[in-house]
Write a protein that holds these residues in place. Sequence first.
Motif, PDB file in Angstrom:
ATOM      1  N   THR A 200       0.813  -1.223   0.000  1.00 38.20           N
ATOM      2  CA  THR A 200       0.000   0.000   0.000  1.00 38.20           C
ATOM      3  C   THR A 200       0.842   1.267   0.000  1.00 38.20           C
ATOM      4  N   ASP A 201       2.137   1.144   0.281  1.00 35.84           N
ATOM      5  CA  ASP A 201       3.013   2.324   0.282  1.00 35.84           C
ATOM      6  C   ASP A 201       3.584   2.632  -1.099  1.00 35.84           C
ATOM      7  N   SER A 209      -9.133  -1.308  -8.200  1.00 37.41           N
ATOM      8  CA  SER A 209      -9.121  -2.195  -9.366  1.00 37.41           C
ATOM      9  C   SER A 209      -7.749  -2.847  -9.521  1.00 37.41           C
ATOM     10  N   ARG A 210      -6.686  -2.103  -9.185  1.00 36.37           N
ATOM     11  CA  ARG A 210      -5.332  -2.654  -9.241  1.00 36.37           C
ATOM     12  C   ARG A 210      -5.163  -3.755  -8.192  1.00 36.37           C
ATOM     13  N   PHE A 211      -5.750  -3.539  -7.018  1.00 29.99           N
ATOM     14  CA  PHE A 211      -5.722  -4.560  -5.969  1.00 29.99           C
ATOM     15  C   PHE A 211      -6.399  -5.837  -6.463  1.00 29.99           C
ATOM     16  N   ASP A 212      -7.561  -5.704  -7.088  1.00 30.96           N
ATOM     17  CA  ASP A 212      -8.303  -6.871  -7.574  1.00 30.96           C
ATOM     18  C   ASP A 212      -7.513  -7.625  -8.633  1.00 30.96           C
ATOM     19  N   ILE A 235      -2.659  -9.921   1.446  1.00 30.61           N
ATOM     20  CA  ILE A 235      -2.880  -8.948   2.502  1.00 30.61           C
ATOM     21  C   ILE A 235      -2.310  -7.585   2.106  1.00 30.61           C
ATOM     22  N   PRO A 236      -3.056  -6.497   2.311  1.00 32.53           N
ATOM     23  CA  PRO A 236      -2.506  -5.163   2.054  1.00 32.53           C
ATOM     24  C   PRO A 236      -1.625  -4.704   3.207  1.00 32.53           C
ATOM     25  N   ALA A 242       3.763  -6.346   7.365  1.00 36.80           N
ATOM     26  CA  ALA A 242       2.549  -7.142   7.222  1.00 36.80           C
ATOM     27  C   ALA A 242       2.835  -8.633   7.393  1.00 36.80           C
ATOM     28  N   ILE A 243       3.949  -9.099   6.837  1.00 39.60           N
ATOM     29  CA  ILE A 243       4.285 -10.521   6.971  1.00 39.60           C
ATOM     30  C   ILE A 243       4.615 -10.856   8.418  1.00 39.60           C
TER      31      ILE A 243
END
Length: 309
Positions: A200-201, A209-212, A235-236, A242-243
């Motif tokens: 997300t950064d 739409s890019r996420f999808d 996961i965003p 995040a990991i």
Amino acid sequence: MIRPLRLLFLAPFSQAAHCPGLEYAGDLARALGVPLHIAAFTDLHGAESAGPAGAECPDVVRQSVLALRQKWLKDESARLQEKGVDVHPEIVRASSSATEFAACAQRLEADLIIKDMQARPGQAHCGLSPQDWEFLSVSPVSVLYVQPGPTQIPGKVLAAIDMEFQAKEGDSDNHSIIEAARRLASACGAALHVISIYDTDAPGQGDLSRFDVRKQAFDDFARQHGIAREHRHFIPGAPANAICAYLQRSAYNLLVIGAANHHLLPSGIGLTAEGILEHAGCSVLAIKVPVAAAPIKTTAPDSIRHASS
């Protein structure tokens, strides 16, 4: 005749008792049905073997250190052999340096190196020492760092892949990582999960739409490798954070990552990999990528050999 996969355990110099990494290496060798090489480095001319300042007989001190080292190696090898492990122990008379470790791995034609993570003075968690960072950068093959504590072969494995570069023409890093994790999990009877982070950064990543699109590509990739839907985690967030956060709320025994992500640092390890290795909270297999297009030299079908660049 093609030789079997070779595992190499690097024994810490000051090891006077049993260590978790060696137990882990023995269990893994037995699960894979392959030999385990143990290299115990002993520098008889270094500060570790010189004895206290002013000692009258430094040669006697050095020989005493060598004798203790040989006894430890003999006892540990015998214990592993009783468990059915094909052990090949060796005293290496050299300094415990990253370059000597790498030279030993090349000489023995190791396919995977196993090493203990070391506890940090004054800190609750374990991590990599400066020497470990240097060694991971120069190692000719992948390195598995074992967390201290009760030892067991993996029961639940998480492979971390980067979908931002999956579309790159000729890119094989993600395939190498997931195949290493899959083969290892299969040999150990472990469940395999796959995770990818939507960064997300990064510029332009706020577009849903890019996420999808990225998530669909991730699902397609995981399905190609036979990963069940409930074992896929997209996961965003910021990749390393995040990991690590996901690992903290989950019960994984082993994380498999690439040791040279595309956001390269001068160390040649990678920003995301460095962040994860500092705070993973479990054992970590760092796969050296990119992987050369070379045949896998093993008689074991479930091997985890990966040629380095």
